[in-house]
Design a protein around this motif. Structure first.
Motif, PDB file in Angstrom:
ATOM      1  N   SER A  83      18.506  15.347 -29.263  1.00 43.14           N
ATOM      2  CA  SER A  83      18.099  13.940 -29.349  1.00 43.14           C
ATOM      3  C   SER A  83      19.347  13.074 -29.353  1.00 43.14           C
ATOM      4  N   THR A 113      14.714  12.299 -26.714  1.00 44.22           N
ATOM      5  CA  THR A 113      14.470  13.226 -27.810  1.00 44.22           C
ATOM      6  C   THR A 113      14.587  14.650 -27.288  1.00 44.22           C
ATOM      7  N   ALA A 114      14.910  15.571 -28.168  1.00 42.89           N
ATOM      8  CA  ALA A 114      15.061  16.972 -27.768  1.00 42.89           C
ATOM      9  C   ALA A 114      13.773  17.480 -27.137  1.00 42.89           C
ATOM     10  N   LYS A 148      17.484   6.173 -24.781  1.00 47.33           N
ATOM     11  CA  LYS A 148      17.365   7.138 -25.869  1.00 47.33           C
ATOM     12  C   LYS A 148      16.431   8.265 -25.440  1.00 47.33           C
ATOM     13  N   GLN A 159      12.564  16.417 -24.240  1.00 44.65           N
ATOM     14  CA  GLN A 159      11.996  15.423 -23.321  1.00 44.65           C
ATOM     15  C   GLN A 159      12.391  15.739 -21.888  1.00 44.65           C
ATOM     16  N   LYS A 195      21.511   9.637 -27.019  1.00 45.01           N
ATOM     17  CA  LYS A 195      21.571   8.520 -26.084  1.00 45.01           C
ATOM     18  C   LYS A 195      22.317   8.949 -24.826  1.00 45.01           C
ATOM     19  N   ASN A 212      24.853  12.232 -29.601  1.00 48.90           N
ATOM     20  CA  ASN A 212      24.001  11.886 -30.732  1.00 48.90           C
ATOM     21  C   ASN A 212      24.661  10.761 -31.516  1.00 48.90           C
TER      22      ASN A 212
END
Length: 348
Positions: free
Chosen positions: A185, A92-93, A90, A95, A187, A210
Motif C-alpha cells: 500500500s 492498496t496492496a 494512492k 490492487q 503512493k 509507502n
C-alpha cells in the motif's frame, strides 16, 4: 615699474606666510597644560562573564527516504495492455494496477487442456485393456508379455498425465502474471511504461513508496560513529518545513564507504505532514560537552556585521567588539573578545 615687480612677489610671499601661520593655529588661543578630567565611575548593574558547559552539537546533512519503496515489474515478455494509475495516485496492496496481453497464454492454456483430455481418454482405454488382458492371462488364454505391454502403456500415459497437469498449472501461473497488482500500500511515484509498449521480464512499470513509513538517511564520519548506537534518540530537522523532531536509530550499515570514510545510518521518524522522500534534513549529533562563554543576547549591540558590548575596566566603560557563535535560547556564544571574569555593563 621696477617697484611693482618687486612689490607683488613680496606681497605674495607675505600672504603665503600668513596662511601657513593660520593653518598652524597661530591665531587661536591655546589651552593651558593640565590633566584631563575623568568621567565618573560606572555605578550601574554589572554582569560577570563566566564559562558554562554546553553540548557539542554537529549538524550532519541528511535526506528523507522511504522505508518501503519498490519497483513493480513484469515477469513476462509481453505487451503492456492497460496501466490504471498515475503519479501521485494512492494504491492498496493487491490492487490491480496493470494488465499484459494474454492472448498467447490463453491459447497455450487451451492447448494443454486439450492434450490433457486426449491423454485421459487414452489412459482410460489402456487401463480397461490392461484389466481384460490380466483376466485372460489368469485363464491361460494369452501370454504374460501382452499384459506387460499394456502395463507399460498405462504407466507411460499416467506419466504424461502428470506432466500435462504440471504444464497446465504453469500455464495458469503465467496467465496470472498478466494481472499486475500492487505489492504494498502506498503512493505512485512515477509511470515508467505506457500502454502499448513491450515489457520484458524484470522491466519496471511503476515505482511505489509507502508515505506512512519514512526514514532519515545520513552519512556519519568515522569519528562520530562511536557516539551512536542502535535505538539512540537523535534530534532531526526538516529546514524546508521548519520542523524539528526526535528520531530513533534503526539501522547502521556495518561497512564504511572507502571513499567518503563514512557510515550510513537510518533513523525512523514519526509521521509528519508534508514530509516526502528526497527532502533535505539535518541530523543533530551530540558529541560531548565543552566549556564556552555565553552572555545574554540583549547585552549585545549590533551595527551591521559588527557586534559590541560595553566592558567595565577600572570603573570606566569601554566598547569591545566580539566574534559571536551560535545563539541558543536567550544567550549567545562568544568565540572571541571576552575572557572569563570580565565585567559587562547591563544595558538599561
Amino acid at each position: 615699474m621696477s617697484r611693482n615687480k618687486i612689490f607683488i612677489p613680496v606681497l605674495a610671499i607675505f600672504c603665503l606666510l600668513l596662511m601657513v601661520v593660520w593653518l598652524a593655529g597661530g591665531f587661536q588661543n591655546k589651552l593651558a597644560p593640565g590633566n584631563k578630567s575623568e568621567l565618573p565611575a560606572y555605578q550601574g548593574t554589572r554582569y560577570t562573564v563566566q564559562k558554562s558547559l554546553i553540548a557539542m552539537i554537529e549538524q550532519v546533512p541528511a535526506s528523507v527516504v522511504a522505508k518501503e519503496n519498490t519497483l513493480v515489474s513484469s515477469r513476462l515478455l509481453a505487451e503492456l495492455k492497460t496501466l490504471n494509475v498515475r503519479a501521485g495516485d494512492k494504491v492498496t496492496a493487491g490492487q490491480l494496477i496493470a494488465t499484459l496481453d494474454d492472448a498467447e497464454l490463453k491459447a497455450e492454456l487451451q492447448r494443454v487442456a486439450a492434450q490433457q483430455a486426449a491423454n485421459s481418454a487414452k489412459l482410460e482405454q489402456a487401463t480397461k485393456q490392461l484389466v481384460r488382458n490380466k483376466s485372460l492371462n489368469e485363464k491361460g488364454l494369452i501370454a504374460i508379455n501382452q499384459v506387460d505391454e499394456w502395463q507399460a502403456t498405462v504407466n507411460e500415459l499416467q506419466a504424461q498425465d502428470k506432466a500435462l497437469q504440471e504444464a497446465y498449472r504453469s500455464a495458469e501461473v503465467a496467465l496470472g502474471y498478466t494481472q499486475i497488482t500492487a505489492p504494498i500500500s502506498g503512493k505512485v511515484v512515477a509511470r515508467l511504461q505506457e500502454p502499448g509498449s513491450m515489457v520484458s521480464p524484470g522491466g519496471a512499470i511503476i515505482s511505489l513508496f509507502n508515505p506512512l513509513q519514512l526514514q532519515i538517511e545520513a552519512p556519519i564520519r568515522e569519528s562520530q560513529v562511536k557516539h551512536i548506537q542502535l535505538g539512540s534518540e537523535i534530534k532531526v530537522r526538516i529546514p524546508a518545513l521548519d520542523i524539528s523532531q526526535t528520531a530513533r536509530v534503526s539501522e547502521m550499515v556495518p561497512i564504511a564507504d572507502s571513499q567518503a570514510r563514512s557510515f550510513i545510518i537510518k533513523l525512523d521518524m514519526p509521521l509528519l505532514q508534508n514530509v516526502v522522500p528526497g527532502m533535505y534534513a539535518l541530523v543533530k549529533l551530540v558529541l560531548g560537552e565543552q566549556a564556552v562563554i555565553q552572555i545574554p543576547t540583549n547585552m549585545i549591540s549590533k551595527y551591521g556585521q559588527l557586534a559590541m558590548v560595553e566592558v567595565i575596566e577600572s570603573g570606566q566603560l569601554h566598547k569591545r567588539y566580539l566574534r559571536l557563535g551560535e545563539e541558543t535560547g536567550n544567550k549567545t556564544i562568544v568565540i572571541s573578545g571576552l575572557n572569563e571574569g570580565d565585567q559587562l555593563a547591563v544595558q538599561r
